[in-house]
Design a protein around this motif. Structure first.
Motif, PDB file in Angstrom:
ATOM      1  N   ASP A 123      -9.693  -8.008   0.051  1.00 58.78           N
ATOM      2  CA  ASP A 123     -10.155  -7.132  -1.019  1.00 58.78           C
ATOM      3  C   ASP A 123     -10.429  -5.757  -0.417  1.00 58.78           C
ATOM      4  OD1 ASP A 123     -11.357  -5.774  -3.083  1.00 58.78           O
ATOM      5  OD2 ASP A 123     -12.853  -7.299  -3.532  1.00 58.78           O
ATOM      6  N   LEU A 124      -9.634  -4.765  -0.788  1.00 56.68           N
ATOM      7  CA  LEU A 124      -9.741  -3.425  -0.205  1.00 56.68           C
ATOM      8  C   LEU A 124     -10.585  -2.473  -1.039  1.00 56.68           C
ATOM      9  CD1 LEU A 124      -5.989  -3.021   0.866  1.00 56.68           C
ATOM     10  CD2 LEU A 124      -7.908  -3.869   2.243  1.00 56.68           C
ATOM     11  N   THR A 125     -11.343  -3.005  -1.981  1.00 54.21           N
ATOM     12  CA  THR A 125     -12.141  -2.160  -2.864  1.00 54.21           C
ATOM     13  C   THR A 125     -13.279  -1.477  -2.129  1.00 54.21           C
ATOM     14  OG1 THR A 125     -11.656  -3.696  -4.676  1.00 54.21           O
ATOM     15  CG2 THR A 125     -13.413  -2.101  -5.031  1.00 54.21           C
ATOM     16  N   GLU A 126     -13.953  -2.207  -1.261  1.00 54.92           N
ATOM     17  CA  GLU A 126     -15.104  -1.676  -0.536  1.00 54.92           C
ATOM     18  C   GLU A 126     -14.935  -1.938   0.947  1.00 54.92           C
ATOM     19  OE1 GLU A 126     -19.067  -2.048  -2.885  1.00 54.92           O
ATOM     20  OE2 GLU A 126     -17.993  -3.948  -3.164  1.00 54.92           O
ATOM     21  N   LEU A 183       0.856  -1.174   0.000  1.00 56.49           N
ATOM     22  CA  LEU A 183       0.000   0.000   0.000  1.00 56.49           C
ATOM     23  C   LEU A 183       0.897   1.231   0.000  1.00 56.49           C
ATOM     24  CD1 LEU A 183      -2.961  -0.703   2.454  1.00 56.49           C
ATOM     25  CD2 LEU A 183      -2.680  -1.310   0.051  1.00 56.49           C
ATOM     26  N   GLU A 240      -2.932   0.260  -3.993  1.00 60.17           N
ATOM     27  CA  GLU A 240      -2.473  -1.105  -3.726  1.00 60.17           C
ATOM     28  C   GLU A 240      -1.649  -1.577  -4.915  1.00 60.17           C
ATOM     29  OE1 GLU A 240      -4.068  -5.316  -1.863  1.00 60.17           O
ATOM     30  OE2 GLU A 240      -5.510  -3.974  -2.831  1.00 60.17           O
ATOM     31  N   ARG A 272      -3.837  -0.149  -8.106  1.00 60.19           N
ATOM     32  CA  ARG A 272      -5.215   0.295  -8.072  1.00 60.19           C
ATOM     33  C   ARG A 272      -5.451   1.229  -6.885  1.00 60.19           C
ATOM     34  NH1 ARG A 272      -5.273  -1.104 -12.539  1.00 60.19           N
ATOM     35  NH2 ARG A 272      -6.517  -2.716 -13.576  1.00 60.19           N
ATOM     36  N   PRO A 300     -12.596  -3.823   5.569  1.00 57.57           N
ATOM     37  CA  PRO A 300     -12.993  -4.257   4.221  1.00 57.57           C
ATOM     38  C   PRO A 300     -14.262  -5.098   4.268  1.00 57.57           C
ATOM     39  CG  PRO A 300     -10.682  -4.747   4.673  1.00 57.57           C
ATOM     40  CD  PRO A 300     -11.307  -4.391   5.975  1.00 57.57           C
ATOM     41  N   ARG A 323      -7.419   2.659  -3.793  1.00 54.57           N
ATOM     42  CA  ARG A 323      -8.397   2.111  -2.859  1.00 54.57           C
ATOM     43  C   ARG A 323      -9.092   3.293  -2.178  1.00 54.57           C
ATOM     44  NH1 ARG A 323      -8.821  -2.211  -5.655  1.00 54.57           N
ATOM     45  NH2 ARG A 323      -7.141  -3.769  -5.416  1.00 54.57           N
TER      46      ARG A 323
END
Length: 355
Positions: free
Chosen positions: A196-199, A131, A143, A153, A191, A155
């Motif tokens: 998965d750190l998207t949401e 990160l 990330e 990507r 998370p 985050r």
């Protein structure tokens, strides 16, 4: 007070930290006295050797090594490993990587993040990603894949603020985040799915010890640190690391090292809690020191010459036998901290036997 970086085995803390009174400092540590400086000006205990791997603006394995190196970390890579290093340049920041073979030879060098700004800190995830955090107003967290096979990507659910460092708590499946502001906060990101750190949900620590949701992590109209009325504030949050139920984090403005006990919610300075076992290295201007269990501070390595050089980005290889760090060139004005030499130190580190 000088900005310092703390390293506990493979754990990194960034920030100014008070190391106690001068009486706590001793001339010789557990690794013995420092020998004379080598050709690069590096003084080490007997049995340790050092070398310069990369220099800002010069080619290494086909890549021009970046300026303004920041924090870094090491990741396993087959029979070798990868060292990643942030770049703290405005607008041209990002992250570069060095790939090592089993024998420690540099096999490749490449970029894993480009086009970002003031990437000075971050943290390594349990699933071996890096990160990289922007230290700007409404900064982002990216990330990154240390291998470079996948594109980095953003985050955005982790909040838009002047990010410093990140530390992963796999027990509670949250990520702690520090903020480099005079009234910065300590955040945690939950998370939606671990790995998965998207949401997920961004929360801030309050003065009562509870965590409360940040209403607008995007901070479009109000900074995240001002959105929760009873948020706890800290003087320029620095590096952080989670270890055995405790999130350690530094505050650069007042030179403290804090410990947040995740199970009980207790927050105190490290002097008020029982610290985890392990070697504690402190990287600052001109040297890396070792803090013993009794609090005595001794030099581990020293760079001769310009004593304004700041040592930053320390990280151990996965086997614990090699220490990497960068020495930033001193000076004033816009050129301060732009040039850096990235070093490797190899030797009989005590913690390597535990790896």
């Amino acid at each position: 007070m000088l900005r310092r970086t703390l390293l506990r085995t493979s754990a990194v803390f960034a920030g100014s930290v008070w190391l106690g009174s001068p009486q706590a400092r001793v001339a010789v540590g557990p690794y013995g006295p420092l020998q004379g400086p080598d050709a690069e000006g590096l003084a080490l205990p007997e049995g340790f050797t050092g070398r310069v791997l990369a220099r800002s603006g010069r080619r290494v394995a086909g890549l021009t090594w970046h300026s303004a190196p920041g924090d870094g970390a090491c990741f396993p890579d087959g029979d070798g490993w990868i060292y990643v290093s942030n770049s703290g340049l405005p607008l041209l920041g990002g992250v570069s990587a060095l790939r090592f073979g089993a024998g420690g030879d540099v096999r490749d060098a490449y970029r894993i993040l480009s086009g970002t700004s003031l990437n000075r800190a971050g943290g390594a995830s349990p699933w071996h990603t890096w990160l990289s955090c922007e230290q700007i107003t409404r900064g982002r967290v990216f990330e990154c894949d240390p291998d470079g096979s996948r594109s980095a990507r953003p985050r955005l659910a982790m909040g838009r603020f002047r990010h410093e460092a990140a530390a992963f708590d796999p027990d509670r499946q949250v990520v702690y985040l520090t903020e480099d502001e005079p009234d910065g906060c300590l955040y945690r990101f939950r998370p939606l799915d671990w790995g998965d750190l998207t949401e997920g949900a961004l929360e801030v620590l309050t003065t009562s010890g509870a965590w409360r949701a940040v209403p607008s992590p995007a901070a479009l109209t109000m900074a995240t640190r001002h959105q929760v009325e009873d948020a706890a504030h800290f003087d320029r949050g620095g590096g952080c690391h989670y270890l055995r139920g405790v999130c350690y984090f530094a505050t650069k403005g007042d030179g403290r090292l804090w410990a947040y006990e995740a199970e009980t919610g207790r927050l105190d300075t490290v002097s008020g809690v029982r610290a985890a076992h392990g070697e504690l290295f402190v990287a600052g201007e001109g040297e890396i020191a070792l803090v013993g269990q009794g609090g005595a501070v001794s030099p581990f390595l020293r760079l001769a010459g310009d004593d304004r050089r700041e040592l930053i980005g320390p990280a151990f290889s996965p086997d614990g036998r090699r220490l990497y760090f960068t020495a930033l060139t001193g000076g004033g004005g816009e050129a301060a901290g732009v040039d850096g030499h990235t070093f490797e130190v190899e030797g009989p580190f005590a913690h390597a036997a535990d790896r």
